[in-house]
Write an enzyme that holds these catalytic residues in place. Structure first.
Site, PDB file in Angstrom:
ATOM      1  N   GLU A  96       0.190  -0.876   5.705  1.00 39.27           N
ATOM      2  CA  GLU A  96       1.306  -0.323   6.479  1.00 39.27           C
ATOM      3  C   GLU A  96       1.177   1.175   6.656  1.00 39.27           C
ATOM      4  O   GLU A  96       1.459   1.719   7.729  1.00 39.27           O
ATOM      5  CB  GLU A  96       2.647  -0.655   5.795  1.00 39.27           C
ATOM      6  CG  GLU A  96       3.860  -0.507   6.722  1.00 39.27           C
ATOM      7  CD  GLU A  96       4.435   0.906   6.784  1.00 39.27           C
ATOM      8  OE1 GLU A  96       5.159   1.208   7.738  1.00 39.27           O
ATOM      9  OE2 GLU A  96       4.169   1.719   5.863  1.00 39.27           O
ATOM     10  N   ASP A 110       0.853  -1.189   0.000  1.00 39.31           N
ATOM     11  CA  ASP A 110       0.000   0.000   0.000  1.00 39.31           C
ATOM     12  C   ASP A 110       0.885   1.235   0.000  1.00 39.31           C
ATOM     13  O   ASP A 110       2.092   1.156   0.284  1.00 39.31           O
ATOM     14  CB  ASP A 110      -0.933   0.000   1.211  1.00 39.31           C
ATOM     15  CG  ASP A 110      -0.177   0.014   2.526  1.00 39.31           C
ATOM     16  OD1 ASP A 110       0.793  -0.770   2.662  1.00 39.31           O
ATOM     17  OD2 ASP A 110      -0.530   0.807   3.413  1.00 39.31           O
TER      18      ASP A 110
END
Lengths: 471, 471
Positions: B163, B98
């Site tokens: 994250e 991400d």
């Protein structure tokens, strides 16, 4: 006159529909993306005035550079005349058709650009500021005409599309066009403010001015990761917070040296006028929805809003403003704040005080950041008028006729920069005749105009025209 | 091994193309609108690992409520295994796919989601944080396989898609799945940080933690017109500015009582390590693009970034953040700030200090506003590792082989919250092996990965695997 009033009552649906059509045009003057709609709105207004039989002039003001760095055409000003009977006096009516930004996601309960009626309130951006009042005049003139009632005065319109963005180009135009503004104008009426409370009407004789400042702080050439860089740079948002908090305390006291110096002293006579004004502190506090106002007495609170400067911090451009968590150190931020001016504060003095203050605070902080403070274009001067003129007296009586109550004589905390220019150029009495209520939420989410304010407001306009005809 | 290196060199175009395809997926984990792409990105990763012959497991983490108030499915975690030879040891590799938000209008020179190569730099959101490193591992394994070179260790992957948004659900998963994380893991490697400078590689043994705070101030039930109301309300933005400026001074010194109390003392031994580190203050300052850093000596500046807490003010939600001039008093604003934690600071103590401080400042200001401070989910603990383990020694030698220089042993200012969890659960040495450079602009506009970092980084990974195989 009774026929006009009857016609106004009978055609309420039409007036609401007309407002609805205009609210649907997202004429946000500060937005480059909405410039086409803002221009379109002015052409729609021109068409309406033409249909009333006005001779109109679409005045091109050229173009200007907007905050996107590009040049955009300015919305035109519409100058219109209805009647040129030398035996009649002439009323100049000013209004604006541009609006403040509005997004559903700002917290609106309905689409800001779809007029939505609920419990006698008409919600929509521009409903009260200032499309409702402008259309009110159009509706009133149509009602005179459709009932074959002679309009006892000549009427001139000056409609603009940049009021919410500093009325760029308007002052120049007004000062240049003596043929329209100086010749054959006897009174000026502006309907772009609000009742002091929710229900009692008023007539307004004073306004605060406004100076809007940009405060730019640069700590890095781009945004930085707060984990990687945190602790090693003098963060721009931190310096901005320190400067912001040096401008004003939480009670609203301006901390900038010299800014209050030019404020007119309070006379005993003025002090007395506050006693009689119908103003409900409790209702005001409830409308704001706050736990505590800055002042506890009615007079002091009104003075804070009318005759004292205030400083508001509007926000920060360039910092993280979205929902969620972004671990960023913004490299460049632009703080936005403005100062409301009262008589006899001057632009030059205030600007100097602000810039000197910020320079001194920045120097003391010693960050080495690039800090720059600059004034937005189009600051507005404060203004105060005499209420003994026939213009004011006609309006006061018109309000009393329609609402059945003598209006309060009030001042306003906000700015309508062109007021002062009209007064200077025409040399005539300028009247502020509000249509909306204090809780209309101009500039806010869920802006609205009460239906009763719209319908009674139009009757006041008709009655006022009727009374001016007798002068 | 030479064949692997040759193959890596010969297929550079393919590795860039693979990065390009993944950068094109706008997997912004904090954005509800981008949740489908974030999930898609995880499935793309799963497919790549399957093509390498991994046995993979797509772990559904359920759903969570995002800032739009709605429930959204979480991106799955991909757990994968390659090889289960009981005679080989096992390396667990972690990475995330991400990314942070990115808009062209934030100031990117190119489309953030189109990998654009210029002067040996590959620009694109996620290029360095953390898609480049994750794909690096994939490319290396493919290179072992295509050259029929035996991979001398078993490999496990744990890839996540949250994250940048607090790794929601990951810690729970790691703690629950002893079969994957506790059993048969000998070393852990995370490649999600950066060189200290632009060119000299490093191996990293410490991280700061992070606590992200929301500071909500409500002065009115909706936004107010600053002209009408200015002076009568205790403006939320003003109180927020005063509280912000009470948190930290412009030099970055945290002013919150007690926050620094738990910080580990500096030992003489640690002090010495700063002397040898290759860190160019001038280059760092030039990269940041600032006139003045908070410290003048290399050691002090590194300590500010590695072993001292910092506090960053990220921005304000609910205030006016657009270009242009809006004369609004925001009714409700949410300030965002975060504190970077260092050993041995604890969440509970810091949270209490922050809340007590804000409560005390607010009480002293006496505005009557509603003020609320709360911690965002998923704070990250600080972390420090031993560098004498075979895991670190293999990496240090691999870097030296490829780059021809002994890597600096560094710490990082930023947080990778899962590092500590891996250490706790596996009971093994966790290594941070960066691929990107300090000027890559993770989380910023124009994020990039140098082509040389990508290609040499892959060679380091290959060499590291080779060396671990000898342990």
């Amino acid at each position: 006159m009774d026929k006009v009033i009857e016609f106004l009552d009978a055609n309420e649906k039409k007036w609401v529909e007309r407002l609805s059509q205009n609210v649907a045009i997202a004429s946000i003057s500060c937005s480059p993306d909405n410039r086409p709609q803002t221009i379109e709105q002015m052409h729609v207004a021109d068409k309406m005035l033409k249909e009333l039989g006005c001779s109109t002039e679409i005045v091109d003001l050229g173009s200007h550079t907007m905050h996107d760095g590009k040049s955009h055409p300015l919305p035109p000003v519409i100058l219109a005349k209805l009647g040129d009977d030398p035996n009649k006096k002439t009323l100049l009516i000013y209004g604006h058709l541009d609006v403040q930004p509005a997004l559903r996601s700002d917290g609106w309960d309905t689409d800001p650009f779809v007029l939505t009626e609920k419990d006698g309130k008409m919600y929509g951006r521009g409903s009260t500021d200032d499309k409702g009042p402008v259309l009110g005049w159009v509706n009133v003139i149509e009602s005179f005409q459709k009932t074959n009632t002679e309009i006892p005065i000549n009427i001139k319109f000056c409609l603009e599309g940049m009021e919410e963005s500093g009325s760029v180009g308007l002052e120049e135009l007004v000062r240049k066009r003596d043929d329209f503004f100086k010749t054959n104008v006897d009174w000026v009426c502006i309907s772009d403010n609000y009742f002091l409370g929710k229900t009692k009407p008023c007539v307004t004789y004073g306004l605060r001015g406004c100076m809007y400042f940009y405060l730019e702080v640069i700590c890095a050439k781009q945004d930085l990761h707060s984990g990687v860089f945190g602790g090693s740079v003098h963060e721009a948002t931190v310096e901005l917070s320190h400067i912001f908090s040096s401008l004003v305390d939480v009670k609203g006291k301006i901390l900038i040296d010299g800014v209050g110096k030019e404020v007119d002293d309070l006379t005993e006579e003025e002090m007395k006028t506050y006693a009689d004004i119908d103003f409900d502190m409790g209702a005001y506090q409830a409308d704001v929805g706050t736990n505590k106002l800055t002042e506890e007495s009615k007079a002091k609170l009104l003075m804070r809003r009318w005759r004292e400067p205030s400083l508001s911090i509007h926000g920060i451009q360039g910092a993280f403003a979205e929902p969620g968590e972004k671990t960023v150190i913004p490299g460049k931020v632009i703080g936005k704040f403005s100062i409301r001016l009262v008589p006899s504060m001057s632009f030059d003095h205030v600007e100097k005080c602000v810039k000197d203050h910020i320079e001194a605070v920045h120097a003391k902080l010693g960050t080495g950041n690039q800090v720059k403070c600059y004034l937005a274009k189009g600051p507005g001067k404060p203004w105060k008028a005499e209420t003994t003129t026939p213009n004011y007296q006609a309006a006061i009586k018109a309000v009393e006729d329609v609402w059945g109550v003598k209006p309060d004589l009030t001042r306003e905390g906000c700015s309508i920069p062109i007021t002062l220019v009209f007064e200077e150029v025409t040399g005539r009495s300028v009247l502020l005749l509000p249509m909306g209520s204090s809780d209309d939420g101009a500039h806010s989410q869920n802006e609205k105009l009460n239906k009763i304010n719209y319908t009674n407001g139009m009757k006041v306009f008709a009655n006022y025209i009727h009374r001016l005809g007798k002068e």
